[in-house]
Design a protein around this motif. Structure first.
Motif, PDB file in Angstrom:
ATOM      1  N   LEU A   1       0.809  -1.213   0.000  1.00 31.96           N
ATOM      2  CA  LEU A   1       0.000   0.000   0.000  1.00 31.96           C
ATOM      3  C   LEU A   1       0.849   1.272   0.000  1.00 31.96           C
ATOM      4  N   LYS A   2       1.922   1.288   0.774  1.00 33.09           N
ATOM      5  CA  LYS A   2       2.768   2.487   0.807  1.00 33.09           C
ATOM      6  C   LYS A   2       3.271   2.814  -0.593  1.00 33.09           C
ATOM      7  N   GLU A   3       3.765   1.800  -1.299  1.00 34.66           N
ATOM      8  CA  GLU A   3       4.273   2.012  -2.656  1.00 34.66           C
ATOM      9  C   GLU A   3       3.163   2.483  -3.593  1.00 34.66           C
ATOM     10  N   ARG A   4       1.984   1.850  -3.515  1.00 36.89           N
ATOM     11  CA  ARG A   4       0.876   2.230  -4.405  1.00 36.89           C
ATOM     12  C   ARG A   4       0.425   3.661  -4.131  1.00 36.89           C
ATOM     13  N   TYR A   5       0.388   4.044  -2.873  1.00 36.92           N
ATOM     14  CA  TYR A   5      -0.014   5.407  -2.526  1.00 36.92           C
ATOM     15  C   TYR A   5       0.986   6.432  -3.059  1.00 36.92           C
ATOM     16  N   LEU A   6       2.267   6.139  -2.904  1.00 35.52           N
ATOM     17  CA  LEU A   6       3.289   7.055  -3.404  1.00 35.52           C
ATOM     18  C   LEU A   6       3.218   7.166  -4.931  1.00 35.52           C
ATOM     19  N   GLN A   7       3.008   6.043  -5.598  1.00 34.36           N
ATOM     20  CA  GLN A   7       2.885   6.052  -7.047  1.00 34.36           C
ATOM     21  C   GLN A   7       1.680   6.872  -7.499  1.00 34.36           C
ATOM     22  N   ALA A   8       0.614   6.880  -6.678  1.00 30.66           N
ATOM     23  CA  ALA A   8      -0.601   7.623  -7.014  1.00 30.66           C
ATOM     24  C   ALA A   8      -0.463   9.115  -6.731  1.00 30.66           C
ATOM     25  N   GLY A   9       0.635   9.522  -6.077  1.00 30.59           N
ATOM     26  CA  GLY A   9       0.871  10.938  -5.830  1.00 30.59           C
ATOM     27  C   GLY A   9       0.439  11.442  -4.471  1.00 30.59           C
TER      28      GLY A   9
END
Length: 275
Positions: A185-193
C-alpha cells in the motif's frame, strides 16, 4: 493455452449469505481504527467498496453532522447498507451503486476517503486511487486496509492447512486481484501521488472458542463449498484431493484446544497534496 474467464472478476469471495455475514462483523472501531483519529465532526467522507455498510455507519457517526457517502458495485450490498444505516438512525449516510474507477462525484468533493478490502479486488489499483484522488480535496485524507494472505495463518497447521492461503491467493490472482496488496500500500499510494504516507499493520485474530467456531464455519461454508472447489480446480490452482486433505485438516483444527488463526492486513493513511 486459453486461460479460463474469471467467474467473479469484481469480487472473488462473492456475495453468499456466509460472506455477507462475515463482512457485517466488520466495524469502524475494529477495522478502520487507523483512520478514526484523523476524522472529526463536519467532514464529508467517502467509503469506497462499502459492502453491507457495517464500517460505513461508524464512519458516518465519526463525522456527524458531516456527510458519509458509501459506494459499491453490488446493488444488493448497497440496499443492505441503506437498511443498516436507517436502522441505526444514521441520517447523514447515503449509499450509491458505483465503481471506484468511475466515481459519480465532482472534483475536490470529499475531505476524506476510506476503503477496506476493496483495492485487492480491483484489477487496476492505480486507476482506482487516481479516481479517489480526483474527488478528494487538496489536503484531504485517504485510508486503506488490505489483506496480506501470505502472512496469514492457522495454527496448529495440520497436514496441508497452510496451503489454504495459497489456494485462496491464487483464486484472487486468477480474478485479476492482488492477494498481498496490504504490504504494497505504501508504494501504491506514493505512485498515485499521495504524500505523508503512514503505513501500519494489524491482524484480525481468532482465538476464543466462539471465534474459532465462527472462522471454521466460514471455511466450511465458503472455502470448502462446491462452487469454490469447482473454481479452484477449473483454474488449476488445486485438486479435489487437496481439498479433501484440507477438509480433514480443518476438522482436526476446530477440535484442537490450541486452535488459533490470524488474517494479516496492511494499512495506510495519507494526504492528497495541497495545491
Amino acid at each position: 493455452m486459453t486461460e479460463p474467464t474469471p467467474a467473479a472478476p469484481d469480487y472473488t469471495m462473492g456475495f453468499s449469505d456466509t460472506i455477507v455475514q462475515f463482512l457485517r462483523r466488520f466495524t469502524a472501531e475494529t477495522h478502520a481504527a487507523h483512520l478514526l483519529p484523523h476524522l472529526k465532526p463536519g467532514l464529508r467522507i467517502l467509503d469506497f467498496g462499502c459492502g453491507p455498510g457495517s464500517i460505513s455507519v461508524g464512519l458516518a457517526k465519526a463525522v456527524e453532522p458531516g456527510e458519509m457517502h458509501g459506494i459499491d458495485v453490488e446493488q444488493s450490498q448497497v440496499e443492505l447498507a441503506r437498511s443498516v444505516a436507517e436502522a441505526g438512525g444514521h441520517g447523514n449516510a447515503t449509499f450509491h451503486v458505483a465503481d471506484v474507477t468511475d466515481l459519480p462525484f465532482e472534483d475536490d468533493f470529499f475531505d476524506a476517503a476510506h476503503g477496506h478490502a476493496i483495492l485487492s479486488h480491483v484489477p487496476d489499483t492505480g486507476a482506482a486511487l487516481a479516481e479517489v484522488k480526483r474527488v478528494l480535496k487538496p489536503g484531504g485524507i485517504v485510508s486503506s486496509r488490505e489483506a496480506i494472505f501470505e502472512c496469514s495463518f492457522f495454527a496448529p497447521g495440520f497436514e496441508i492447512m497452510g496451503g489454504a492461503w495459497d489456494v485462496f491467493s491464487q483464486l484472487v490472482t486468477a480474478d485479476d486481484g492482488h492477494p498481498n496488496l496490504g504490504k504494497d500500500l505504501k508504494e501504491r499510494y506514493l505512485q498515485a501521488g499521495f504524500t505523508d504516507v503512514r503505513p501500519t499493520a494489524s491482524f484480525d485474530i481468532y482465538s476464543a472458542p466462539q471465534e474459532i467456531a465462527y472462522l471454521h464455519s466460514v471455511v466450511q461454508d465458503w472455502f470448502l463449498s462446491p462452487p469454490v472447489i469447482e473454481a479452484a480446480t477449473t483454474y488449476g490452482v488445486a485438486t479435489k484431493m487437496q481439498f479433501d486433505g484440507l477438509s480433514r485438516a480443518f476438522a482436526r483444527w476446530i477440535e484442537h484446544p490450541a486452535a488459533f488463526g490470524g488474517i494479516a492486513h496492511g494499512e495506510c493513511v495519507a494526504r492528497n497534496p495541497r495545491e
